[in-house]
Design a protein around this motif. Structure first.
Motif, PDB file in Angstrom:
ATOM      1  N   UNK A 146       0.968  -1.199  -0.260  1.00 34.76           N
ATOM      2  CA  UNK A 146       0.060   0.137   0.020  1.00 34.76           C
ATOM      3  C   UNK A 146       0.728   1.247   0.173  1.00 34.76           C
ATOM      4  N   UNK A 147       0.283   2.385  -0.130  1.00 35.37           N
ATOM      5  CA  UNK A 147       0.857   3.522  -0.095  1.00 35.37           C
ATOM      6  C   UNK A 147       0.784   4.512   1.182  1.00 35.37           C
ATOM      7  N   UNK A 148       1.953   5.044   1.467  1.00 37.09           N
ATOM      8  CA  UNK A 148       1.952   5.887   2.586  1.00 37.09           C
ATOM      9  C   UNK A 148       2.173   4.870   3.953  1.00 37.09           C
ATOM     10  N   UNK A 149       2.736   3.860   3.533  1.00 37.12           N
ATOM     11  CA  UNK A 149       2.880   3.057   4.884  1.00 37.12           C
ATOM     12  C   UNK A 149       4.324   2.622   5.453  1.00 37.12           C
ATOM     13  N   UNK A 150       4.961   3.948   5.209  1.00 40.34           N
ATOM     14  CA  UNK A 150       6.628   3.604   5.653  1.00 40.34           C
ATOM     15  C   UNK A 150       6.636   3.677   7.129  1.00 40.34           C
ATOM     16  N   UNK A 151       6.046   4.423   7.941  1.00 40.10           N
ATOM     17  CA  UNK A 151       6.100   4.502   9.395  1.00 40.10           C
ATOM     18  C   UNK A 151       5.459   2.981   9.761  1.00 40.10           C
ATOM     19  N   UNK A 152       4.306   2.518   9.226  1.00 36.14           N
ATOM     20  CA  UNK A 152       3.955   1.356   9.596  1.00 36.14           C
ATOM     21  C   UNK A 152       4.966   0.162   9.644  1.00 36.14           C
ATOM     22  N   UNK A 153       5.524   0.050   8.322  1.00 36.71           N
ATOM     23  CA  UNK A 153       6.640  -0.831   7.888  1.00 36.71           C
ATOM     24  C   UNK A 153       7.679  -0.765   8.847  1.00 36.71           C
TER      25      UNK A 153
END
Length: 583
Positions: free
Chosen positions: A347-354
């Motif tokens: 998905x997009x904009x999931x950098x912090x989640x990852x």
């Protein structure tokens, strides 16, 4: 017949109604999920006589009668708890005697070799009492050899377990949980039987046969598989909302059994002066476990679910047949890293989640690997440096695990009750909260302090204090695992827990390899070096914990997860997904 316009308006009306109901359901679930105190105050299982009420879309309500099964024939975590507690107690009872057995067998081989190499009567033959406390063995050379040999056993068990656990866990979907539990217990029984033969006939059976015992244990998944299948059984017979409470219950009793086991083993050795009696008792426990599962424990999977799982497996096999080469099949089997993709959500904009998920998984891997890898070294170090008896080492292990139980059953719930803010209806669910990150950092702080006490201790009292302080860091692992699940849609919780089990299997190889190797190299010159490494690693993990960002999760609510929850309320949910990673 309705006109096309009327049909279109009807569909739009129903869609709007469904979206409205879905939005209300999301708000209700959001409030319920974060209210952990309220959810844990309710029973995990509904009474057997409770009837199921199903509400259909047209407003009709139907009450389905109970299935008529008696409570002892109904799958339940309460029925699974007794054999699991016995299994955990056996694990704890075996920990210290295994270390002492390896040390004594290697010591006898070392002394026999010295006797053969001696010339002109320079060496007096020594016959050890196998399994007893022999002062002749408490020297750095033998401690280093024992650490190296124990490393080999962990490598064999951990490697085989990492390969077989996901496959056997997936197989439990097709043949049931009970059979896999029995297979795991049978492999453990073979392992302990081999150890008994090595102890009883040391002149005819070399201590290298202990490696075969490790192979027996690892080839059936060892402890990682048993725990994963137990979690799968709990998933089958508890509601979706109460599943985390069920897991916490099993973890608590696991450490309780591990705490009580060494005390029981130490008492038996003290009364009989024979370490072999502990292994006889462990074999009996595994046989009781197998008998209980075979004749008493109900299967948690229905015939329909197992049939469906077999049909899906055959369908997937037919699709891949003829277009996959044989070495691709082999590569697929040994590729233990494939399930890790759940830690990298798409998905997009999931950098912090990852970043959060990778960090939390790494922290859990570090804490389990360091804790598991340092157990043997701590016992060997105390044996050589402080001349601990097997009895005292067993009591020490019990005290340490008792401190861990206090942390899990008293300290952690008390912190949550006193400091976790009760959410308001409609509050968003956003990953782990600030209290979770505080608990993780506090747990790592106690681990650092415990390692420092290990390092500076030059006597038994301070060393024991170090063990107890480090054990309080045990509250970190369940908090990390709980935080991980908050970053993933609920329909991927099983896959995520499977990855945790896989990482634990890999940590079981890497952790002992690192610490036993370091101790083997430094036992003669500077045995405290291993504790310096311990402090450094925990400090790295502590620093890493500060990069975990609270209140970060996948934006929105997964529609498939919502439908899964609706299906569960209707009694249509198929929860046969295993908790170990799929291949």
């Amino acid at each position: 017949m309705d006109s096309p316009a009327e049909g279109s308006e009807g569909r739009l009306s129903r869609q709007a109604k469904d979206e409205e109901e879905g939005e209300g359901f999301r708000r209700d679930r959001g409030s319920e999920d974060v209210d952990e105190i309220e959810s844990q105050s309710k029973p995990l299982l509904a009474p057997a006589e409770t009837e199921i009420t199903v509400d259909f879309d047209n407003g009709e309500t139907v009450e389905l009668p109970a299935d008529g099964l008696k409570w002892w024939n109904r799958p339940s975590i309460l029925i699974l708890l007794p054999p699991f507690i016995l299994y955990a107690t056996a694990l704890g009872a075996a920990a210290v005697p295994r270390v002492n057995m390896v040390l004594t067998l290697i010591c006898q081989d070392y002394l026999n070799r010295k006797e053969r190499e001696a010339r002109g009567g320079d060496f007096t033959p020594i016959q050890l009492v196998l399994g007893a406390d022999n002062p002749e063995c408490e020297i750095p050379e033998i401690g280093a050899q024992a650490a190296k040999f124990t490393l080999y056993t962990h490598i064999i068990t951990g490697t085989l377990s990492a390969i077989t656990s996901p496959r056997l866990g997936q197989y439990s979907d097709r043949i049931g949980r009970r059979k896999i539990l029995m297979i795991g217990a049978f492999g453990a029984c073979l392992c302990e039987t081999t150890l008994i033969l090595c102890l009883k006939f040391p002149d005819h059976i070399s201590y290298w046969w202990i490696l075969l015992a490790s192979a027996f244990e690892g080839s059936v998944g060892a402890f990682a598989l048993i725990l994963a299948v137990v979690h799968s059984y709990a998933s089958d017979c508890t509601s979706f909302a109460k599943r985390s409470s069920a897991f916490s219950l099993f973890h608590g009793f696991l450490f309780l059994g591990i705490a009580v086991g060494p005390a029981i083993g130490g008492f038996a050795i003290d009364k009989t002066d024979d370490i072999t009696v502990v292994f006889y008792g462990i074999v009996c426990v595994y046989l009781i476990f197998i008998t209980y599962v075979l004749f008493i424990l109900p299967e948690s999977l229905s015939e329909e679910k197992m049939k469906l799982a077999n049909e899906k497996f055959e369908e997937e096999s037919l699709k891949s047949a003829g277009r996959t080469r044989w070495f691709d099949h082999v590569l697929k089997i040994v590729n233990v890293f494939k399930p890790l993709n759940v830690l990298w959500p798409e998905g997009e904009n999931l950098t912090k989640v990852r970043v959060n998920m990778i960090l939390l998984a790494a922290l859990d891997f570090f804490m389990f690997g360091i804790g598991f890898g340092s157990i043997t070294v701590v016992l060997l170090y105390s044996k050589v440096e402080f001349h601990w008896t097997t009895k005292f080492a067993s009591y020490y292990t019990s005290m340490v695990n008792a401190a861990r139980v206090v942390g899990l059953f008293i300290i952690l719930p008390l912190i949550g009750r006193l400091f976790r803010k009760k959410p308001k209806p409609g509050d968003p669910i956003g990953g782990c909260d600030s209290l979770d990150t505080f608990i993780i950092r506090a747990a790592l702080t106690t681990e650092v302090l415990g390692a420092i006490f290990y390092f500076i201790a030059r006597g038994t009292p301070l060393f024991v204090v170090g063990g107890i302080v480090a054990a309080l860091g045990g509250v970190g692992s369940p908090t990390i695992q709980s935080s991980l699940t908050k970053h993933s849609p609920s329909n991927k919780t099983g896959q995520l827990l499977g990855v945790i089990a896989l990482l634990h299997s890999l940590a079981r190889v890497i952790g002992p390899a690192a610490f036993n190797g370091i101790y083997a190299k430094t036992a003669k010159t500077y045995p405290q070096a291993v504790f310096i490494v311990l402090i450094a690693l925990f400090m790295v993990a502590w620093v890493g914990s500060w990069f975990v960002t609270p209140h970060i999760a996948v934006d929105g609510v997964d529609d498939e997860a919502v439908e899964r929850l609706f299906a569960e309320e209707r009694g249509e949910l198929d929860e046969s997904e295993p908790l170990v990673g799929r291949s």
